[in-house]
Structure formats: structure tokens, C-alpha cells
Design an enzyme around this catalytic site. Sequence first.
Site, PDB file in Angstrom:
ATOM      1  N   ASP A 141       0.862  -1.183   0.000  1.00 25.76           N
ATOM      2  CA  ASP A 141       0.000   0.000   0.000  1.00 25.76           C
ATOM      3  C   ASP A 141       0.902   1.237   0.000  1.00 25.76           C
ATOM      4  O   ASP A 141       2.117   1.139  -0.233  1.00 25.76           O
ATOM      5  CB  ASP A 141      -1.021  -0.047   1.153  1.00 25.76           C
ATOM      6  N   HIS A 142       0.312   2.413   0.282  1.00 24.36           N
ATOM      7  CA  HIS A 142       1.074   3.666   0.226  1.00 24.36           C
ATOM      8  C   HIS A 142       2.231   3.697   1.229  1.00 24.36           C
ATOM      9  O   HIS A 142       3.198   4.416   1.026  1.00 24.36           O
ATOM     10  CB  HIS A 142       0.125   4.845   0.464  1.00 24.36           C
ATOM     11  N   CYS A 192       2.853  -3.370   4.202  1.00 20.65           N
ATOM     12  CA  CYS A 192       2.013  -2.217   4.545  1.00 20.65           C
ATOM     13  C   CYS A 192       2.604  -1.633   5.821  1.00 20.65           C
ATOM     14  O   CYS A 192       3.698  -2.041   6.224  1.00 20.65           O
ATOM     15  CB  CYS A 192       0.535  -2.586   4.656  1.00 20.65           C
ATOM     16  N   GLY A 193       1.939  -0.673   6.444  1.00 20.05           N
ATOM     17  CA  GLY A 193       2.533   0.005   7.594  1.00 20.05           C
ATOM     18  C   GLY A 193       2.943  -0.964   8.689  1.00 20.05           C
ATOM     19  O   GLY A 193       4.102  -1.045   9.082  1.00 20.05           O
ATOM     20  N   THR A 194       1.980  -1.717   9.193  1.00 18.18           N
ATOM     21  CA  THR A 194       2.253  -2.682  10.270  1.00 18.18           C
ATOM     22  C   THR A 194       2.444  -4.090   9.750  1.00 18.18           C
ATOM     23  O   THR A 194       2.903  -4.963  10.483  1.00 18.18           O
ATOM     24  CB  THR A 194       1.068  -2.748  11.249  1.00 18.18           C
ATOM     25  N   GLY A 195       2.007  -4.345   8.534  1.00 21.59           N
ATOM     26  CA  GLY A 195       2.000  -5.692   7.979  1.00 21.59           C
ATOM     27  C   GLY A 195       0.722  -6.445   8.308  1.00 21.59           C
ATOM     28  O   GLY A 195       0.397  -7.454   7.663  1.00 21.59           O
ATOM     29  N   MET A 228      -2.235  -6.521   5.544  1.00 23.29           N
ATOM     30  CA  MET A 228      -1.879  -7.443   4.459  1.00 23.29           C
ATOM     31  C   MET A 228      -1.999  -8.893   4.915  1.00 23.29           C
ATOM     32  O   MET A 228      -2.592  -9.724   4.233  1.00 23.29           O
ATOM     33  CB  MET A 228      -0.446  -7.178   3.985  1.00 23.29           C
ATOM     34  N   HIS A 251       9.346 -23.543   9.374  1.00 24.66           N
ATOM     35  CA  HIS A 251       8.260 -24.205  10.106  1.00 24.66           C
ATOM     36  C   HIS A 251       6.887 -24.028   9.457  1.00 24.66           C
ATOM     37  O   HIS A 251       6.059 -24.927   9.546  1.00 24.66           O
ATOM     38  CB  HIS A 251       8.184 -23.669  11.543  1.00 24.66           C
ATOM     39  N   ARG A 286       6.889 -32.839  10.959  1.00 28.73           N
ATOM     40  CA  ARG A 286       5.777 -32.448  11.837  1.00 28.73           C
ATOM     41  C   ARG A 286       5.181 -31.109  11.419  1.00 28.73           C
ATOM     42  O   ARG A 286       4.002 -30.838  11.660  1.00 28.73           O
ATOM     43  CB  ARG A 286       6.223 -32.415  13.301  1.00 28.73           C
ATOM     44  N   HIS A 287       5.989 -30.285  10.763  1.00 29.49           N
ATOM     45  CA  HIS A 287       5.473 -28.980  10.326  1.00 29.49           C
ATOM     46  C   HIS A 287       4.511 -29.137   9.152  1.00 29.49           C
ATOM     47  O   HIS A 287       3.540 -28.389   9.030  1.00 29.49           O
ATOM     48  CB  HIS A 287       6.631 -28.045   9.985  1.00 29.49           C
TER      49      HIS A 287
HETATM   50  C1  RB5 Z   1      -2.117   2.699   6.443  1.00 27.55           C
HETATM   51  O1  RB5 Z   1      -2.144   3.895   7.126  1.00 27.55           O
HETATM   52  C2  RB5 Z   1      -2.023   1.531   7.395  1.00 27.55           C
HETATM   53  O2  RB5 Z   1      -3.223   1.357   8.065  1.00 27.55           O
HETATM   54  C3  RB5 Z   1      -1.660   0.276   6.647  1.00 27.55           C
HETATM   55  O3  RB5 Z   1      -0.467   0.469   5.974  1.00 27.55           O
HETATM   56  C4  RB5 Z   1      -1.465  -0.971   7.482  1.00 27.55           C
HETATM   57  O4  RB5 Z   1      -0.609  -0.730   8.566  1.00 27.55           O
HETATM   58  C5  RB5 Z   1      -2.679  -1.652   7.911  1.00 27.55           C
HETATM   59  O5  RB5 Z   1      -2.664  -2.720   8.516  1.00 27.55           O
END
Ligand code: RB5
Length: 150
Positions: free
Chosen positions: A15-16, A72-75, A78, A105, A139-140
Site C-alpha cells: 500500500d502507500h 504495509c505500515g504494520t503488515g 496485508m 516451520h 511435523r510442520h
Molecule cells: C495505512 O495507514 C495503514 O493502516 C496500513 O499500511 C497498514 O498498517 C494496515 O494494517
Amino acid sequence: MSTLSFSGKIGIANDHAGVDYKNNLVKWLEDCGVEVVNFGTDSTESMDYTDVAHPLAEAVLAGKVDLGIALCGTGNGMAITLNKHQGIRAGLAWSKEIAALVKRHNNANVLVMPARFIPYEKAQELVKTWLETEFEGGRHQRRIDKIDCK
Ligand code: RB5
């Protein structure tokens, strides 16, 4: 340039929040001889990660690409979206150890990274580690076989 021992086709979605990391990763991967398909946005204008996560998941499941990378920002956006697709194992990694374990794993077929919480150099290290680590099986594999809901 860091070398890479991997041959295959990779889809990448962002994303952005992940545009710069995506651009740098694509350049590095292509310099290493890896074919990359870009599913992400090329703009820093705010957009919805879902709009690029679903096409990446579909491409992985259809075999149009061998593996996926998502940023993405936090992942988390996604990872949550990608994992709605049966057969996608999207693993979030922020350390080298986790990037290795998510392949060894969990046999993650998509590596997800939190672009706002790791430096670019770390992202490249995580991709290299994940691509060069082998799935352990055993096992995995048994655990992976139990992931999908009936
Ligand atoms: C975008 O501001 C942010 O919400 C996105 O990149 C992501 O972190 C969402 O999970």
C-alpha cells in the site's frame, strides 16, 4: 548489492506505506536475476491494502508467481487479508530469526513486512533469509495440513 540464491517468480504487493521499500526490493531482486510482478501501488496517496492483497493471493494460488511479498505500515492488514485465501500462508516477520522460521516451520508462501517499523536494510535481509531458507517438512507439514477449515 547483496547476492541471492533463489530462482523463481515473485509477486509483490504494497500500500502507500510500502512504496519506497517495494521499489528498492524490486530493483534489488531484479539485479539478482529474479523476475518480479508488481501488484502494489506506485503512489504514496492513501489506498486500501485489500485492493492489492487479494490479487497477489490469487496470483500465488494460480501459480502465476511462485511466492509473494507484501508490505504495509504494520503488515497486519496485508497478513489478515492474504490469509483469508485458503492455501495462502502469509507470515509477518520483523527479525531475521522469524523470517527463517516462517519458512522453515510454516512454509509461508507470502512474506509480510511492517514497512513503518523496520528499516529498508532489514526488509532486504528478511527477504533474503526467507527465500534462502528451506521448509523442514515432517511435523510442520502435518500442522500445515490441519490449517484450512473444512
Ligand atoms: C495505512 O495507514 C495503514 O493502516 C496500513 O499500511 C497498514 O498498517 C494496515 O494494517
